[in-house]
Structure formats: C-alpha cells, structure tokens
Design a protein around this motif. Structure first.
Motif, PDB file in Angstrom:
ATOM      1  N   VAL A  54      -2.236  -2.675   6.163  1.00 23.73           N
ATOM      2  CA  VAL A  54      -1.317  -1.538   6.093  1.00 23.73           C
ATOM      3  C   VAL A  54      -1.803  -0.612   4.982  1.00 23.73           C
ATOM      4  O   VAL A  54      -2.020  -1.040   3.846  1.00 23.73           O
ATOM      5  N   ILE A  55      -1.961   0.666   5.321  1.00 19.84           N
ATOM      6  CA  ILE A  55      -2.395   1.672   4.356  1.00 19.84           C
ATOM      7  C   ILE A  55      -1.213   2.580   4.046  1.00 19.84           C
ATOM      8  O   ILE A  55      -0.822   3.415   4.860  1.00 19.84           O
ATOM      9  N   ALA A  56      -0.617   2.404   2.879  1.00 17.63           N
ATOM     10  CA  ALA A  56       0.442   3.298   2.435  1.00 17.63           C
ATOM     11  C   ALA A  56      -0.210   4.551   1.862  1.00 17.63           C
ATOM     12  O   ALA A  56      -1.027   4.472   0.949  1.00 17.63           O
ATOM     13  N   GLY A  77       7.176   7.710   9.910  1.00 20.84           N
ATOM     14  CA  GLY A  77       8.473   7.038   9.806  1.00 20.84           C
ATOM     15  C   GLY A  77       8.545   5.970   8.731  1.00 20.84           C
ATOM     16  O   GLY A  77       9.481   5.171   8.721  1.00 20.84           O
ATOM     17  N   VAL A  78       7.576   5.960   7.816  1.00 18.76           N
ATOM     18  CA  VAL A  78       7.557   4.963   6.750  1.00 18.76           C
ATOM     19  C   VAL A  78       7.504   5.698   5.409  1.00 18.76           C
ATOM     20  O   VAL A  78       6.560   6.431   5.132  1.00 18.76           O
ATOM     21  N   ASP A  79       8.528   5.486   4.580  1.00 16.20           N
ATOM     22  CA  ASP A  79       8.644   6.228   3.326  1.00 16.20           C
ATOM     23  C   ASP A  79       8.704   5.247   2.157  1.00 16.20           C
ATOM     24  O   ASP A  79       9.700   4.555   1.963  1.00 16.20           O
ATOM     25  N   ALA A  80       7.628   5.209   1.377  1.00 10.45           N
ATOM     26  CA  ALA A  80       7.582   4.281   0.245  1.00 10.45           C
ATOM     27  C   ALA A  80       8.585   4.656  -0.834  1.00 10.45           C
ATOM     28  O   ALA A  80       9.020   3.790  -1.592  1.00 10.45           O
ATOM     29  N   THR A  84       8.745   3.890  -8.567  1.00  8.42           N
ATOM     30  CA  THR A  84       9.644   3.555  -7.459  1.00  8.42           C
ATOM     31  C   THR A  84       8.880   3.155  -6.208  1.00  8.42           C
ATOM     32  O   THR A  84       9.206   2.147  -5.556  1.00  8.42           O
ATOM     33  N   THR A  85       7.864   3.931  -5.840  1.00  5.30           N
ATOM     34  CA  THR A  85       7.129   3.613  -4.612  1.00  5.30           C
ATOM     35  C   THR A  85       6.423   2.268  -4.717  1.00  5.30           C
ATOM     36  O   THR A  85       6.406   1.496  -3.748  1.00  5.30           O
ATOM     37  N   LEU A 131       5.824  -3.379  -3.159  1.00  2.00           N
ATOM     38  CA  LEU A 131       5.638  -4.776  -3.556  1.00  2.00           C
ATOM     39  C   LEU A 131       6.757  -5.663  -3.035  1.00  2.00           C
ATOM     40  O   LEU A 131       6.515  -6.805  -2.605  1.00  2.00           O
ATOM     41  N   THR A 132       7.973  -5.170  -3.056  1.00  2.00           N
ATOM     42  CA  THR A 132       9.102  -5.958  -2.546  1.00  2.00           C
ATOM     43  C   THR A 132       8.955  -6.219  -1.056  1.00  2.00           C
ATOM     44  O   THR A 132       9.111  -7.358  -0.587  1.00  2.00           O
ATOM     45  N   ALA A 133       8.637  -5.167  -0.295  1.00  2.00           N
ATOM     46  CA  ALA A 133       8.466  -5.330   1.145  1.00  2.00           C
ATOM     47  C   ALA A 133       7.265  -6.207   1.460  1.00  2.00           C
ATOM     48  O   ALA A 133       7.308  -7.038   2.378  1.00  2.00           O
TER      49      ALA A 133
END
Length: 255
Positions: A4-6, A35-38, A75-76, A81-83
């Motif tokens: 996965v590339i954020a 649709g993915v927001d860090a 925050t990001t 890291l949590t996910a």
C-alpha cells in the motif's frame, strides 16, 4: 507481495507505484482521490487489509501553510500506523528528508516526528531520508512568474532525480527491513542558486536568481552557506544536465 502506497498519486508517489508495479508487485494506491484519507483516517483499514508493506510517502497538500506541517505529519502517521497495526503489516517504509533531525522548522520537525513514531511502533521499518528531489523545484521556482527575480536560499544541496529516488524506494520496499535509515542524494553537490538558475534557463525562464539568506525553502530559512547534506548517502545516477533535458521537454508540452 501486496504493498500500500500512502501518497501514491503525488509527484513522487506515482513514480514509486510505477517502479513497484514494473517488478510485479500488487500495489494499492491510497490517497484522497481514491477514497483513502490518511489525515481523517477514512478508508485506511479497507485499503490496508491483507497488505504486507506500507509505504508512507504522504506529503503536505498544496497550498497548505508550512506552519501546519508538524500537525499534519503527526496525525497522518499516527493514523497510518494504527491502521497498519490492525492489518498486520510486516514492514513500514517511510519517506523522510535529509535534515529532519537538525533543522528547526514545522516541516522538518514534522518529518522527524514521523521517524520517531515509526521507530516506537515496534513494526520492522526502513526510513529513507532523501535530499530534495528535482521535480519538486517546479512548484517552488515557477511561482510569481511576473516578478523580475527569484530569491532562493544561499545553501549547498545535492538534489536527486525523482526516478532515481523512486527506484531506491522500491528497492527498500522489496528488501528486508533495515531497522534504520537509508540516505539518498543525487550525484552532484551544488549551490541552490546554481540549481535554480540552470533549471529556469532550461525552461526558458530568464528571471534573475538572487541568493538570499531570508528566502524560505520548505517554510524555513538557512544561514549563509549552510549545507543540508550528511555523509554516506546512497547516490542516484541522474545529473542535473540529464534531468534538465526532461524538464525542458515537459515545459515545451506545457506540463
């Protein structure tokens, strides 16, 4: 391997995605446009499901003030890291910046806190610290085209081409976690004024470049002649002149 590339739609992130896909990896692009927001955490758990590697190449959005950089990176990175922890990700690869541990500005301190959070999480990791990459010059130098001069910091830099950095990032993703820092730079050390001058001339911009200790780069100022380099860098292959050929072609197409 599912990766996965954020930040995978950014100038550099897209190159990392391409480099990894060329080597046959399953790559998932995580960005707000997908649709993915860090920053809010929206869509992260679904994007990371089944992933072995997370690449954090998230950067401060355009037009976001640099004073907000620390909170943004903090925050990001926490959300990612949590996910990733819930998804059982086995390797976290963070794109950081040379000088993160010694330049006192919101942007650089934000990159430093990213590194600290990744180390503290306990998941195997690799931190890739890079010098400025050449593609990032466009945004900083083509602004205010009506001005007669471009003011830039009077520092020495060792810029790296985005393609070289993306290849090294892809190698770090495919390799075993380093548990430390991989440092990346281009093959040439030069002054920032020279870099700016050659870039502008190659794109047909004849504005004068003025070395200015008050000029900001990434939201901070540097003392005269202060270098942002460190030794033992992994060096890319693309010289400034080689890269400028491509830059001029982009400019001719209006890119």
């Amino acid at each position: 391997m599912r990766i996965v590339i954020a930040g995978g739609t950014g100038r550099l992130g897209a190159r990392i995605v391409e480099s990894l896909a060329d080597h046959g990896h399953e790559v998932v692009v995580a960005s707000p446009s997908r649709g993915v927001d860090a920053l809010s955490g929206r869509g992260l758990e679904d994007a990371l499901a089944g992933a072995q590697v997370l690449v954090n190449a998230v950067n401060l959005p355009r037009r976001t003030p640099y004073r907000e950089a620390f909170a943004f990176f903090d925050t990001t990175t926490r959300n990612l890291l949590t996910a990733a922890g819930r998804a059982g990700v086995e390797h976290h690869v963070l794109l950081s910046i040379v000088g993160a541990d010694r330049v006192n500005s919101p942007y650089f301190r934000g990159k430093e806190v990213q590194e600290q959070l990744v180390r503290a999480r306990g998941v195997p990791y690799t931190i890739v610290r890079s010098t400025t990459y050449l593609e990032a010059l466009r945004a900083s130098l083509v602004s205010a085209p009506e001005s007669a001069a471009v003011h830039v910091p009077d520092i020495r830099v060792q810029p790296v081409a985005g393609a070289d950095l993306a290849r090294i990032m892809a190698h770090s993703v495919a390799a075993d976690p380093q548990g430390g820092i991989v440092q990346v730079a281009g093959p040439e050390v030069m002054s920032f004024p020279r870099l700016a001058t050659e870039f502008l001339r190659a794109t047909g911009d004849m504005r004068r470049v003025v070395p200015d200790t008050g000029a900001e780069y990434l939201g901070t100022t540097f003392g005269p002649g202060e270098a942002t380099l460190v030794p033992d860098l992994r060096v890319g292959a693309t010289t400034l002149q080689q890269w400028l050929v491509t830059a001029a072609a982009y400019a001719a197409r209006g890119a």
